[in-house]
Write a protein that holds these residues in place. Structure first.
Motif, PDB file in Angstrom:
ATOM      1  N   LEU A 319      -0.785 -43.034 -44.092  1.00 18.67           N
ATOM      2  CA  LEU A 319      -0.665 -42.397 -42.725  1.00 18.67           C
ATOM      3  C   LEU A 319       0.831 -41.808 -42.973  1.00 18.67           C
ATOM      4  CD1 LEU A 319      -1.277 -41.383 -39.871  1.00 18.67           C
ATOM      5  CD2 LEU A 319      -0.547 -43.755 -39.153  1.00 18.67           C
ATOM      6  N   THR A 320       0.880 -40.665 -42.654  1.00 19.75           N
ATOM      7  CA  THR A 320       2.212 -39.939 -42.465  1.00 19.75           C
ATOM      8  C   THR A 320       2.617 -39.345 -41.189  1.00 19.75           C
ATOM      9  OG1 THR A 320       1.569 -38.792 -44.711  1.00 19.75           O
ATOM     10  CG2 THR A 320       3.251 -37.789 -43.405  1.00 19.75           C
ATOM     11  N   ARG A 321       3.602 -39.605 -40.868  1.00 14.83           N
ATOM     12  CA  ARG A 321       4.415 -39.245 -39.662  1.00 14.83           C
ATOM     13  C   ARG A 321       5.531 -38.230 -40.139  1.00 14.83           C
ATOM     14  NH1 ARG A 321       2.842 -44.354 -37.660  1.00 14.83           N
ATOM     15  NH2 ARG A 321       1.269 -44.170 -36.021  1.00 14.83           N
ATOM     16  N   ILE A 322       5.483 -37.143 -39.466  1.00  8.40           N
ATOM     17  CA  ILE A 322       6.646 -36.245 -40.108  1.00  8.40           C
ATOM     18  C   ILE A 322       7.815 -36.370 -39.040  1.00  8.40           C
ATOM     19  CG2 ILE A 322       7.156 -33.786 -40.643  1.00  8.40           C
ATOM     20  CD1 ILE A 322       4.806 -35.003 -42.172  1.00  8.40           C
ATOM     21  N   PRO A 323       8.964 -36.377 -39.508  1.00  4.85           N
ATOM     22  CA  PRO A 323      10.396 -36.846 -38.621  1.00  4.85           C
ATOM     23  C   PRO A 323      10.582 -35.397 -37.853  1.00  4.85           C
ATOM     24  CG  PRO A 323      10.631 -37.355 -41.000  1.00  4.85           C
ATOM     25  CD  PRO A 323       9.240 -36.643 -40.935  1.00  4.85           C
ATOM     26  N   THR A 324      11.114 -35.897 -36.611  1.00 11.38           N
ATOM     27  CA  THR A 324      11.575 -34.663 -35.947  1.00 11.38           C
ATOM     28  C   THR A 324      13.119 -34.402 -35.774  1.00 11.38           C
ATOM     29  OG1 THR A 324      11.540 -36.261 -34.141  1.00 11.38           O
ATOM     30  CG2 THR A 324       9.646 -34.857 -34.450  1.00 11.38           C
ATOM     31  N   GLU A 325      13.588 -33.541 -35.284  1.00 16.19           N
ATOM     32  CA  GLU A 325      15.013 -33.407 -35.067  1.00 16.19           C
ATOM     33  C   GLU A 325      15.388 -32.794 -33.399  1.00 16.19           C
ATOM     34  OE1 GLU A 325      18.599 -30.278 -37.097  1.00 16.19           O
ATOM     35  OE2 GLU A 325      16.409 -30.484 -37.665  1.00 16.19           O
ATOM     36  N   LEU A 326      16.399 -33.477 -32.965  1.00 19.36           N
ATOM     37  CA  LEU A 326      16.781 -32.992 -31.770  1.00 19.36           C
ATOM     38  C   LEU A 326      18.001 -32.006 -31.816  1.00 19.36           C
ATOM     39  CD1 LEU A 326      16.725 -33.665 -28.638  1.00 19.36           C
ATOM     40  CD2 LEU A 326      19.327 -34.552 -29.063  1.00 19.36           C
ATOM     41  N   VAL A 327      17.710 -30.942 -31.212  1.00 21.49           N
ATOM     42  CA  VAL A 327      18.388 -29.629 -31.316  1.00 21.49           C
ATOM     43  C   VAL A 327      19.200 -29.463 -30.002  1.00 21.49           C
ATOM     44  CG1 VAL A 327      18.853 -27.164 -31.935  1.00 21.49           C
ATOM     45  CG2 VAL A 327      16.929 -28.600 -33.147  1.00 21.49           C
ATOM     46  N   ALA A 328      20.523 -29.951 -29.937  1.00 22.13           N
ATOM     47  CA  ALA A 328      21.288 -30.070 -28.753  1.00 22.13           C
ATOM     48  C   ALA A 328      21.899 -28.623 -28.583  1.00 22.13           C
ATOM     49  CB  ALA A 328      22.350 -31.015 -28.657  1.00 22.13           C
ATOM     50  N   ARG A 329      21.819 -28.092 -27.230  1.00 25.02           N
ATOM     51  CA  ARG A 329      21.966 -26.609 -26.847  1.00 25.02           C
ATOM     52  C   ARG A 329      22.679 -27.105 -25.515  1.00 25.02           C
ATOM     53  NH1 ARG A 329      17.015 -24.616 -29.140  1.00 25.02           N
ATOM     54  NH2 ARG A 329      17.447 -24.043 -31.645  1.00 25.02           N
TER      55      ARG A 329
END
Length: 339
Positions: A319-329
């Motif tokens: 089972l694959t879970r693709i990482p996410t990234e927070l983009v702070a603006r």
């Protein structure tokens, strides 16, 4: 160089250049697992040199495969589902597969059963469901499906293959970001809770907020649209007690900012707003939107690789879970009382 004359290059000419048998070329074309890397490289180089294009009809007859993946998409006009479909199409094409999509819309006369029947009669080798609602998944469980099926959703499933972007991790990044800025009272504007991604983000929000000791506040359930969020923000009669809003997608976040502005409130001076998706316009909105970036390209690759493994009888990847990234603006800042 082999002289192919005016005729299209064929598999035996590829074999001659690569120094292998035509059966070996066939095995490479069909992704046979027991091919030495050097042999595969020589065959692929010969294919490129000759600009050889295999006869897909003949291959389908020989392998009983069409090298076609059927995709059922819920709400194909939304950014997330559209981006996933595009990524699956690109990854499938790179792997020598084609994609046949069918869109389901709320209130549409086409049922999940009919969508599956339509795709299966076209001879697809596998099925994929993008951005599913829980009601659609329940309907699919009642259908006898004769080809591998993958559902893009966060949780493992005893019936289907699954792969997803890590919704829990992405939501955790949002809550941690707002807490780090000093927020302790956050409203969650959720997507429709029949949608599995909306439900995953809602659950993750409550779990992480509870771990930080943030005030328990009822969520507001939206419909993914900027119009809903705009109307919600315009309906505020005064500046609310909460100091930040986490919207379950960027469309609603952008609608919120617009509605708050028209109501006379400033973002982030009065309220911080964070979204989820990182749509192309998010960086250009005023203020530019803090959001969670999803790697749809990696998700599309994982979908195709898992389905290919199932089609070709190879071991199914975990089972694959693709990482996410927070983009702070600029749409998120310290809460108003702490300035």
């Amino acid at each position: 160089m082999v002289n192919v004359g005016s005729d299209k290059p064929n598999i035996r000419q590829v074999a001659t250049i690569a120094g292998v048998s035509h059966m070996t070329v066939s095995r490479v074309l069909n992704d046979h697992p027991n091919i030495k890397p050097d042999t595969k490289r020589r065959v692929l180089e010969a294919i490129e040199e000759l600009d050889y294009r295999p006869n897909m009809v003949a291959r389908a007859l020989a392998t009983q495969r069409t090298r076609r993946i059927g995709v059922i998409v819920e709400s194909a006009v939304a950014h997330g589902p559209t981006s996933i479909l595009r990524a699956v199409e690109l990854s499938a094409r790179a792997a020598g597969y084609s994609v046949t999509p069918i869109a389901l819309h709320e209130g549409d006369a086409l049922s999940p059963q009919e969508a599956v029947d339509n795709l299966v009669t076209q001879g697809v080798d596998a099925l994929c469901v993008i951005a599913p609602r829980s009601s659609s998944v329940a309907a699919l469980r009642r259908i006898a499906i004769t080809v591998p099926m993958l559902v893009v959703k966060a949780d493992a499933d005893p019936t289907f293959l699954t792969v997803s972007i890590d919704q829990h991790a992405g939501t955790t990044l949002v809550v941690d970001h707002l807490v780090a800025l000093g927020h302790r009272d956050i409203l969650h504007l959720a997507g429709p809770l029949d949608w599995l991604d909306a439900r995953a983000r809602e659950r993750a929000f409550h779990s992480r907020a509870k771990s930080w000791g943030i005030r328990e506040r009822p969520i507001v359930v939206g419909d993914w649209s900027a119009d809903f969020a705009y109307d919600f923000a315009k309906g505020l009669t005064r500046l609310p007690d909460y100091t930040a809003i986490f919207a379950a997608n960027d469309d609603m976040a952008i609608g919120l900012i617009h509605g708050l502005h028209d109501r006379g409130f400033e973002v982030p001076t009065d309220l911080s707003v964070v979204g989820f998706d990182d749509v192309p316009l998010a960086r250009h909105f005023l203020p530019p939107l803090t959001t969670v970036r999803q790697d749809f390209g990696a998700l599309g690759g994982a979908v195709v690789e898992m389905l290919r493994a199932a089609i070709e009888g190879r071991d199914i990847p975990a089972l694959t879970r693709i990482p996410t990234e927070l983009v702070a603006r600029a749409s998120s800042a310290a809460p108003r009382e702490s300035r």
